[in-house]
Design a protein around this motif. Structure first.
Motif, PDB file in Angstrom:
ATOM      1  N   ASN A  51     -14.295   9.614   4.836  1.00  0.00           N
ATOM      2  CA  ASN A  51     -15.205  10.689   5.838  1.00  0.00           C
ATOM      3  C   ASN A  51     -15.744  11.536   4.966  1.00  0.00           C
ATOM      4  N   THR A  52     -15.956  11.500   3.809  1.00  0.00           N
ATOM      5  CA  THR A  52     -16.763  12.505   3.079  1.00  0.00           C
ATOM      6  C   THR A  52     -17.830  12.926   3.593  1.00  0.00           C
ATOM      7  N   LEU A  53     -18.768  11.754   3.873  1.00  0.00           N
ATOM      8  CA  LEU A  53     -20.182  12.057   4.560  1.00  0.00           C
ATOM      9  C   LEU A  53     -20.175  12.986   6.067  1.00  0.00           C
ATOM     10  N   GLY A  54     -18.918  12.427   6.789  1.00  0.00           N
ATOM     11  CA  GLY A  54     -18.771  13.071   8.213  1.00  0.00           C
ATOM     12  C   GLY A  54     -18.445  14.574   7.976  1.00  0.00           C
ATOM     13  N   LEU A  55     -17.761  14.786   6.890  1.00  0.00           N
ATOM     14  CA  LEU A  55     -17.472  16.111   6.581  1.00  0.00           C
ATOM     15  C   LEU A  55     -18.572  16.957   6.318  1.00  0.00           C
ATOM     16  N   LEU A  56     -19.631  16.489   5.204  1.00  0.00           N
ATOM     17  CA  LEU A  56     -20.780  16.948   4.782  1.00  0.00           C
ATOM     18  C   LEU A  56     -21.740  17.334   6.096  1.00  0.00           C
ATOM     19  N   ARG A  57     -21.971  16.337   7.033  1.00  0.00           N
ATOM     20  CA  ARG A  57     -22.734  16.609   8.069  1.00  0.00           C
ATOM     21  C   ARG A  57     -22.258  17.846   8.875  1.00  0.00           C
ATOM     22  N   GLU A  58     -21.013  18.102   9.264  1.00  0.00           N
ATOM     23  CA  GLU A  58     -20.492  18.926   9.932  1.00  0.00           C
ATOM     24  C   GLU A  58     -20.755  20.314   9.273  1.00  0.00           C
ATOM     25  N   TYR A  59     -20.592  20.374   8.093  1.00  0.00           N
ATOM     26  CA  TYR A  59     -20.911  21.650   7.178  1.00  0.00           C
ATOM     27  C   TYR A  59     -22.282  22.097   7.361  1.00  0.00           C
ATOM     28  N   ARG A  60     -23.120  20.999   7.482  1.00  0.00           N
ATOM     29  CA  ARG A  60     -24.437  21.134   7.420  1.00  0.00           C
ATOM     30  C   ARG A  60     -24.910  22.091   8.715  1.00  0.00           C
ATOM     31  N   LYS A  61     -24.155  21.552   9.708  1.00  0.00           N
ATOM     32  CA  LYS A  61     -24.400  22.058  11.187  1.00  0.00           C
ATOM     33  C   LYS A  61     -24.165  23.538  11.374  1.00  0.00           C
ATOM     34  N   SER A  62     -23.084  23.649  10.617  1.00  0.00           N
ATOM     35  CA  SER A  62     -22.610  25.321  10.835  1.00  0.00           C
ATOM     36  C   SER A  62     -23.215  26.261   9.523  1.00  0.00           C
ATOM     37  N   ASP A  63     -23.584  25.546   8.568  1.00  0.00           N
ATOM     38  CA  ASP A  63     -24.005  26.395   7.422  1.00  0.00           C
ATOM     39  C   ASP A  63     -25.365  25.752   6.709  1.00  0.00           C
ATOM     40  N   ARG A  64     -26.333  26.640   6.808  1.00  0.00           N
ATOM     41  CA  ARG A  64     -27.762  26.299   6.256  1.00  0.00           C
ATOM     42  C   ARG A  64     -27.803  26.106   4.693  1.00  0.00           C
ATOM     43  N   ARG A  65     -26.854  26.796   4.181  1.00  0.00           N
ATOM     44  CA  ARG A  65     -26.790  26.705   2.650  1.00  0.00           C
ATOM     45  C   ARG A  65     -26.402  25.231   2.038  1.00  0.00           C
ATOM     46  N   VAL A  66     -25.807  24.657   2.984  1.00  0.00           N
ATOM     47  CA  VAL A  66     -25.433  23.144   2.702  1.00  0.00           C
ATOM     48  C   VAL A  66     -26.485  22.432   2.801  1.00  0.00           C
ATOM     49  N   ARG A  67     -26.759  21.503   1.660  1.00  0.00           N
ATOM     50  CA  ARG A  67     -27.886  20.402   1.754  1.00  0.00           C
ATOM     51  C   ARG A  67     -26.894  19.219   0.954  1.00  0.00           C
ATOM     52  N   TYR A  68     -27.172  17.883   1.449  1.00  0.00           N
ATOM     53  CA  TYR A  68     -26.648  16.806   0.769  1.00  0.00           C
ATOM     54  C   TYR A  68     -27.358  15.676   0.748  1.00  0.00           C
ATOM     55  N   ILE A  69     -27.121  14.580  -0.094  1.00  0.00           N
ATOM     56  CA  ILE A  69     -27.603  13.340  -0.355  1.00  0.00           C
ATOM     57  C   ILE A  69     -26.460  12.330  -0.196  1.00  0.00           C
ATOM     58  N   SER A  70     -26.570  11.276   0.439  1.00  0.00           N
ATOM     59  CA  SER A  70     -25.547  10.114   0.618  1.00  0.00           C
ATOM     60  C   SER A  70     -26.284   8.898  -0.137  1.00  0.00           C
ATOM     61  N   PHE A  71     -25.577   8.422  -1.045  1.00  0.00           N
ATOM     62  CA  PHE A  71     -26.013   7.021  -1.740  1.00  0.00           C
ATOM     63  C   PHE A  71     -25.839   5.993  -0.801  1.00  0.00           C
ATOM     64  N   SER A  72     -26.687   4.853  -0.942  1.00  0.00           N
ATOM     65  CA  SER A  72     -26.216   3.520  -0.320  1.00  0.00           C
ATOM     66  C   SER A  72     -24.870   2.837  -0.710  1.00  0.00           C
ATOM     67  N   ARG A  73     -24.652   3.302  -2.039  1.00  0.00           N
ATOM     68  CA  ARG A  73     -23.253   2.604  -2.511  1.00  0.00           C
ATOM     69  C   ARG A  73     -22.684   3.575  -3.848  1.00  0.00           C
ATOM     70  N   ASN A  74     -21.552   3.198  -4.192  1.00  0.00           N
ATOM     71  CA  ASN A  74     -21.284   4.014  -5.335  1.00  0.00           C
ATOM     72  C   ASN A  74     -22.075   3.604  -6.675  1.00  0.00           C
ATOM     73  N   PHE A  75     -22.829   4.745  -7.183  1.00  0.00           N
ATOM     74  CA  PHE A  75     -23.659   4.462  -8.262  1.00  0.00           C
ATOM     75  C   PHE A  75     -22.859   5.228  -9.587  1.00  0.00           C
ATOM     76  N   GLY A  76     -21.693   6.066  -9.241  1.00  0.00           N
ATOM     77  CA  GLY A  76     -21.156   6.537 -10.469  1.00  0.00           C
ATOM     78  C   GLY A  76     -21.547   8.212 -10.488  1.00  0.00           C
ATOM     79  N   LYS A  77     -20.734   8.798 -11.292  1.00  0.00           N
ATOM     80  CA  LYS A  77     -20.839  10.231 -11.295  1.00  0.00           C
ATOM     81  C   LYS A  77     -22.307  10.708 -12.009  1.00  0.00           C
ATOM     82  N   GLU A  78     -22.516  10.018 -12.857  1.00  0.00           N
ATOM     83  CA  GLU A  78     -23.751  10.134 -13.719  1.00  0.00           C
ATOM     84  C   GLU A  78     -25.031  10.166 -12.766  1.00  0.00           C
ATOM     85  N   ALA A  79     -25.120   9.294 -11.840  1.00  0.00           N
ATOM     86  CA  ALA A  79     -26.213   9.103 -11.071  1.00  0.00           C
ATOM     87  C   ALA A  79     -26.124  10.242 -10.135  1.00  0.00           C
TER      88      ALA A  79
END
Ligand code: UDP
Ligand code: MG
Length: 317
Positions: A51-79
Motif C-alpha cells: 500500500n505504499t502508493l495509497g499512503l503517498l496519495r493520502e499524504y499528498r492530500k493533507s500536505d502540499r509539500r509532498v509530491r510523488y511518482i509511481s512507476f509502472s513496475r519495479n525498475f530498481g533503486k537506481e531508476a
C-alpha cells in the motif's frame, strides 16, 4: 526563499513509510523555523506491491509539500533515484532511504555545510563507519568489492558511503547530464567531481519492513559497478593471452630440445588433456568478460527509458 528537495525511493515500504513521514516532518519543521527554508518531499514509488502508493496519495492530500511518482513496475533503486532527481526543483537536493537508516536529523548539518561559504563544497554525504547488524558474509564481500574497485577504477568509490547526501543544484544538474542506462550512483556521484564533505555515523538498522537487497542482487549490482567504472577486466584477457603465449613458446623450446637430445618417448597424454582444459577454461573466462561489456553496450545502444511513470501527484490534483 530557498527550496530544499528531499528525494525518497520507496519499494514496498508501507511499514516504514508512516514512521519515516512522522520523523521527517518533525525535522523539516525544525529546519524551516531555524533557517527559513521551504521544502518539497519527492517520493518515488518503485512499483511497490503493497500500500505504499495509497499512503503517498493520502499524504499528498493533507500536505502540499509532498509530491510523488509511481512507476509502472519495479525498475530498481537506481531508476528511482534518477527519476526523483529529475523531478526535484530545489536549490538543494537531498537523497535518503525510507527506512530511517539515514538519520533525518543530519539534514540540518548537511544544509549548514552547504551554505557555509568558507567551506565552498557542493555535497555533504554520509558514510557508515560500522556495518553492525549486517550479515558477516555480506560485510566481507562488500569490503572485498571496495578494495577491488580501489585498484581497478580511476573513480574513487568510498567504502561505507551511503546514498544519503545533500547536493547543490549545480551538482544535481551535472548528475542529470549523465544519460547512462546502466547507472551506478555511487560511482557517478564521485565521477562528476565537486568537493564532498563526509559525515560519519554508526550503522542503524531499518525501523520496519525488510531489506530489498538479496545477496544475489547485491552481487550483480557490484558487477554493474565494476563494468561501469573500470575497463581493467578487459585487459585481464590480453595479459593472460600474452602470458600463455610466452609460456607455450618456452615449453615448445623445451620439447624440441628434449626430442633432439633424448628422442621422443611417447608419454603424458593426461597432462596434455589438462592443459587443453585449462586453456579452454581461460578462453571461456575471457570471452565471458567481453560478453559482460558487450551486453552493457547492447543495453546502452537500445536507448530505452530508465523507467515508466504510471502516476504522479498531478493525477490526483
Ligand atoms: N528501493 C527501491 N527500489 C528497489 C529496492 C530498494 O526504491 O528495487 C529503496 C527502498 O525502498 C529503500 C532504499 O531503496 O528506501 C534502500 O533499500 P533497503 O533499505 O532495502 O536497502 P539496504 O538499506 O538494506 O541496503
Ligand atoms: Mg535500508
Amino acid at each position: 526563499m530557498e527550496l530544499i528537495s528531499i528525494v525518497v525511493p520507496c519499494y514496498n515500504e508501507e511499514k516504514a513509510l508512516p514512521l519515516f513521514y512522522v520523523e521527517i516532518s518533525k525535522v523539516l519543521q525544525k529546519m524551516a523555523d531555524e533557517f527559513g527554508v521551504g521544502f518539497e518531499m519527492i517520493f518515488v514509488d518503485d512499483g511497490s506491491k503493497d500500500n505504499t502508493l495509497g499512503l503517498l496519495r493520502e499524504y499528498r492530500k493533507s500536505d502540499r509539500r509532498v509530491r510523488y511518482i509511481s512507476f509502472s513496475r519495479n525498475f530498481g533503486k537506481e531508476a528511482a533515484i534518477i527519476a526523483g532527481l529529475r523531478k526535484a526543483a530545489g536549490d538543494y537536493v537531498a537523497l535518503m532511504d525510507a527506512d530511517l537508516q539515514d538519520p533525518p536529523a543530519l539534514l540540518a548539518d548537511m544544509y549548514r555545510g552547504l551554505t557555509d561559504k568558507s567551506k565552498n563544497i557542493d555535497c555533504v554525504a554520509t558514510r557508515r563507519v560500522t556495518r553492525k547488524g549486517e550479515p558477516k558474509i555480506r560485510s566481507f564481500f562488500a569490503r572485498m568489492f571496495y578494495r577491488l574497485m580501489k585498484r581497478i577504477s580511476d573513480t574513487e568509490i568510498v567504502d561505507g558511503a551511503r546514498d544519503y547526501r545533500m547536493m547543490t543544484r549545480k551538482m544535481v544538474d551535472s548528475i542529470l547530464s549523465i544519460n547512462e542506462y546502466n547507472r551506478f550512483s555511487k560511482g557517478i556521484f564521485s565521477w562528476v567531481g565537486f568537493d564532498t564533505h563526509w559525515l560519519e555515523y554508526e550503522n542503524i538498522e531499518r525501523v520496519a519492513g525488510e531489506t530489498k537487497w538479496s545477496f544475489f542482487k547485491l552481487f550483480s549490482y557490484s558487477l554493474e559497478g565494476i563494468v561501469a567504472f573500470s575497463t581493467a577486466p578487459l585487459s585481464i584477457a590480453s595479459f593472460t593471452g600474452i602470458l600463455f603465449c610466452v609460456l607455450s613458446f618456452l615449453l615448445i623450446l623445451v620439447v624440441v630440445i628434449r626430442a633432439l637430445i633424448w628422442g621422443d618417448p611417447v608419454a603424458g597424454w593426461p597432462s596434455t588433456v589438462c592443459i587443453i582444459l585449462f586453456i579452454g577454461g581461460i578462453q571461456l573466462f575471457c570471452i565471458g568478460i567481453l560478453g559482460q561489456y558487450l551486453a552493457k553496450t547492447y543495453l546502452e545502444t537500445k536507448n530505452r527509458p530508465l523507467y515508466i511513470i504510471r502516476e504522479s501527484e498531478t493525477d490526483i490534483v
